[in-house]
Scaffold this active site. Structure first.
Site, mmCIF file in Angstrom:
data_model
loop_
_atom_site.group_PDB
_atom_site.id
_atom_site.type_symbol
_atom_site.label_atom_id
_atom_site.label_comp_id
_atom_site.label_asym_id
_atom_site.label_seq_id
_atom_site.Cartn_x
_atom_site.Cartn_y
_atom_site.Cartn_z
ATOM 1 N N CYS A 67 -4.299 3.380 5.557
ATOM 2 C CA CYS A 67 -3.330 2.289 5.476
ATOM 3 C C CYS A 67 -3.921 1.245 4.557
ATOM 4 C CB CYS A 67 -3.067 1.698 6.862
ATOM 5 S SG CYS A 67 -1.999 0.235 6.834
ATOM 6 N N GLU A 86 2.978 3.603 2.440
ATOM 7 C CA GLU A 86 2.191 4.739 1.963
ATOM 8 C C GLU A 86 2.818 5.223 0.667
ATOM 9 O OE1 GLU A 86 -0.594 5.686 2.688
ATOM 10 O OE2 GLU A 86 -1.014 5.235 4.786
#
Length: 251
Positions: A2, A111
């Site tokens: 992340c 993402e």
């Protein structure tokens, strides 16, 4: 991993949501593009200075963990994520895993995935967020690092930093990337934050058998790729093959 996320809740809202009892006199502006090395909200528990009581607090934490033994802060930019599989063993994380755990509240995260557009490959960002809205509770660790360039009585001597715990991604999120922030359900937050729970084996059980939160994935503009861009429309859905906003009335 992340590497970017969204945090738009106010300190007051987070204090209520997480039953914060200790002093929290901070206010971090909302961000639709939180990036490493920036300060973020963290929920944690520590003993009060004037007694044994443990208080839950809302603190500003620098994203990118700096281990207490580090010679400088450079490690922080590389330790933005901590794999759940190695928390108890990796030197950078094992002490914090046993004693200094936190929650990082988030409205969702980004993402990237390579896609082919007219014969050219580019990285397409996706916003991953709870299907029913609300706040995600990222499992995290935090550390305190003494800055050797500052005097002992300098209030800025201690650098508070954090890292997000990650795990294998499943469902729609797993189709974009193989890792995801470990999202704690509300019933496990109290135990996760409890600083008196220090047995690694018992702590590890809190991170197993977690039912995945229903997540929705949508393509968003590559504008999010630039750290300097920070606006609400970064999370708006787009036509991923054209990188332009969708007509939501037709979507």
């Amino acid at each position: 991993m992340c590497g970017r996320y969204v945090s738009v809740q106010s300190a007051t809202d987070l204090q209520t949501l997480y039953d914060v009892t200790g002093p929290s006199d901070i206010e971090i502006p909302p961000s639709w593009n939180v990036a490493p090395t920036q300060h973020v909200y963290g929920v944690l528990e520590r003993s009060e200075k004037d007694g044994p009581a443990v208080a839950r607090r809302l603190r500003a934490l620098r994203w990118g963990l700096v281990p207490s033994w580090a010679k400088d802060q450079k490690n922080g930019s590389r330790l933005i994520n901590a794999r759940v599989e190695t928390l108890a063993d990796k030197p950078s994380f094992r002490s914090a895993f046993a004693k200094r755990r936190a929650i990082l509240p988030s409205s969702g995260y980004y993402e990237w995935q390579p896609i082919d557009v007219d014969g050219k490959v580019r990285k397409q960002p996706y916003f991953i967020h709870p299907t029913e809205g609300g706040v995600l509770s990222f499992a995290a660790l935090y550390e305190l690092w003494p800055d050797p360039t500052k005097d002992d009585d300098d209030p800025l001597r201690w650098v508070w930093s954090t890292t997000i715990v990650t795990t294998d991604a499943t469902g729609p999120a797993g189709e974009i990337h193989d890792r995801t922030p470990l999202i704690l359900p509300s019933e496990r937050i109290d135990a996760w934050l409890d600083p008196t729970l220090t047995d690694p084996a018992r702590i590890q059980t809190l991170l197993t058998g977690i039912e995945s939160v229903p997540l929705e994935v949508r393509p968003v503009s590559t504008e999010v790729n630039k750290v300097g861009n920070d606006r609400p429309d970064l999370i708006d859905p787009i036509d991923e093959h054209a990188d332009r906003p969708l007509n939501l009335a037709m979507a």
